[in-house]
Design a protein around this motif. Sequence first.
Motif, mmCIF file in Angstrom:
data_model
loop_
_atom_site.group_PDB
_atom_site.id
_atom_site.type_symbol
_atom_site.label_atom_id
_atom_site.label_comp_id
_atom_site.label_asym_id
_atom_site.label_seq_id
_atom_site.Cartn_x
_atom_site.Cartn_y
_atom_site.Cartn_z
ATOM 1 N N VAL A 164 1.247 15.815 -9.493
ATOM 2 C CA VAL A 164 1.072 15.850 -10.950
ATOM 3 C C VAL A 164 2.273 15.235 -11.680
ATOM 4 O O VAL A 164 2.104 14.276 -12.452
ATOM 5 C CB VAL A 164 0.796 17.287 -11.431
ATOM 6 N N PRO A 165 3.512 15.736 -11.468
ATOM 7 C CA PRO A 165 4.636 15.105 -12.193
ATOM 8 C C PRO A 165 4.903 13.670 -11.758
ATOM 9 O O PRO A 165 5.312 12.843 -12.579
ATOM 10 C CB PRO A 165 5.828 16.014 -11.859
ATOM 11 N N VAL A 166 4.661 13.351 -10.465
ATOM 12 C CA VAL A 166 4.868 11.972 -10.015
ATOM 13 C C VAL A 166 3.899 11.036 -10.732
ATOM 14 O O VAL A 166 4.291 9.976 -11.241
ATOM 15 C CB VAL A 166 4.698 11.880 -8.489
ATOM 16 N N GLY A 167 2.626 11.421 -10.794
ATOM 17 C CA GLY A 167 1.642 10.602 -11.494
ATOM 18 C C GLY A 167 1.947 10.478 -12.978
ATOM 19 O O GLY A 167 1.770 9.394 -13.569
ATOM 20 N N ILE A 188 -3.080 10.558 -7.128
ATOM 21 C CA ILE A 188 -2.260 9.932 -8.164
ATOM 22 C C ILE A 188 -2.944 8.678 -8.685
ATOM 23 O O ILE A 188 -3.000 8.428 -9.901
ATOM 24 C CB ILE A 188 -0.865 9.600 -7.596
ATOM 25 N N TRP A 189 -3.499 7.879 -7.773
ATOM 26 C CA TRP A 189 -4.158 6.635 -8.161
ATOM 27 C C TRP A 189 -5.389 6.896 -9.027
ATOM 28 O O TRP A 189 -5.641 6.183 -10.008
ATOM 29 C CB TRP A 189 -4.529 5.859 -6.900
ATOM 30 N N ILE A 190 -6.162 7.917 -8.693
ATOM 31 C CA ILE A 190 -7.379 8.217 -9.448
ATOM 32 C C ILE A 190 -7.054 8.748 -10.836
ATOM 33 O O ILE A 190 -7.662 8.351 -11.838
ATOM 34 C CB ILE A 190 -8.247 9.229 -8.677
ATOM 35 N N ASP A 191 -6.084 9.663 -10.929
ATOM 36 C CA ASP A 191 -5.776 10.329 -12.205
ATOM 37 C C ASP A 191 -4.824 9.535 -13.083
ATOM 38 O O ASP A 191 -4.560 9.940 -14.220
ATOM 39 C CB ASP A 191 -5.183 11.710 -11.933
ATOM 40 N N LEU A 192 -4.295 8.426 -12.565
ATOM 41 C CA LEU A 192 -3.307 7.671 -13.328
ATOM 42 C C LEU A 192 -3.872 7.153 -14.646
ATOM 43 O O LEU A 192 -3.183 7.166 -15.674
ATOM 44 C CB LEU A 192 -2.799 6.504 -12.472
#
Length: 311
Positions: free
Chosen positions: A99-102, A184-188
Amino acid sequence: MKTSVALPQSREIPVIRRNKRKWKEIWMGYLFTGPMLLGVIVFTLIPMIFSFVLSFTKWSFVTGFDRIRFNGLDNFRQLFQDDVFLKSLGNNFIMLLAVPVGMAIALILGVIITNHVYAPGAFKVIYFMPQISSVVAVAVVWQVLFHPSYGPVNGFLTALGVDNPPKWLADPSYALPSVMLLMIWIDLGVSLIIYIAGIKNIPADLYEAATIDGASKFAQFRSITFPLLTPTTFFLLVTGIIGNFKSFALVKVLTEGGPANSTSVVVYDMYQTAFVDLQTGYASSMVMILFVIVLAITGLQWLGQRYWVNY
């Protein structure tokens, strides 16, 4: 006498009309919100209460309601001795790092796209496409890309001289990071769109004043952009963590919790327990534990936001 009688009547009629109008507005409000309230009650509130009751029972939904047997706190005692559940819970907490990385990646991209990119709308569409794509299709493509023997990713690494590239989804050490990377890729795209909207709402006068004072771009980001985006960051953090705990479809299609339960999460373990092992009461106790954890984390975030969120 006639005048004294007419005055109270003339005052009383507008009051009656106002009351009728008020009740009409109230009933119209219930008429429009009723379907949604009914849906929340039937599909959310009642199942939550029913799951709470079932968490204290030993029951399978295929046996009928007459076979419900209350066993007190036995389900919860068993949960904390269940290695698969504890592993799934630990995986959930590890996955929270996504979450924070994305969000950090989305914030950086949002600043770049807003200020330094031509045709920013095209980039918004490109980054948002994974979000509107089918999870099943995305997971299948990801499986092909990260295939340990024939995948393009390992083929590229081999071409670069890597003798033993990772097996990715087939390796317990790399499976969970691979799933997190895909999340991360999907929620970015969602985080990116919301951050861009927040950036555009920041008054341009602040940046002009900072530029006149000689502030660098990084100083402007640190002192203007980031502080004024803290409400947006708080919103994305709360919704992102809740959504992360509810992850199911991606794990189900991509790895089915494997290998060796390395990607299993609580929701997937609950699904396996309820609909494969047919232990509905035991699965309901997992639901309650997950509900308490999410509620506690969200509550802590609401308490902590007063120290870092600038409204």
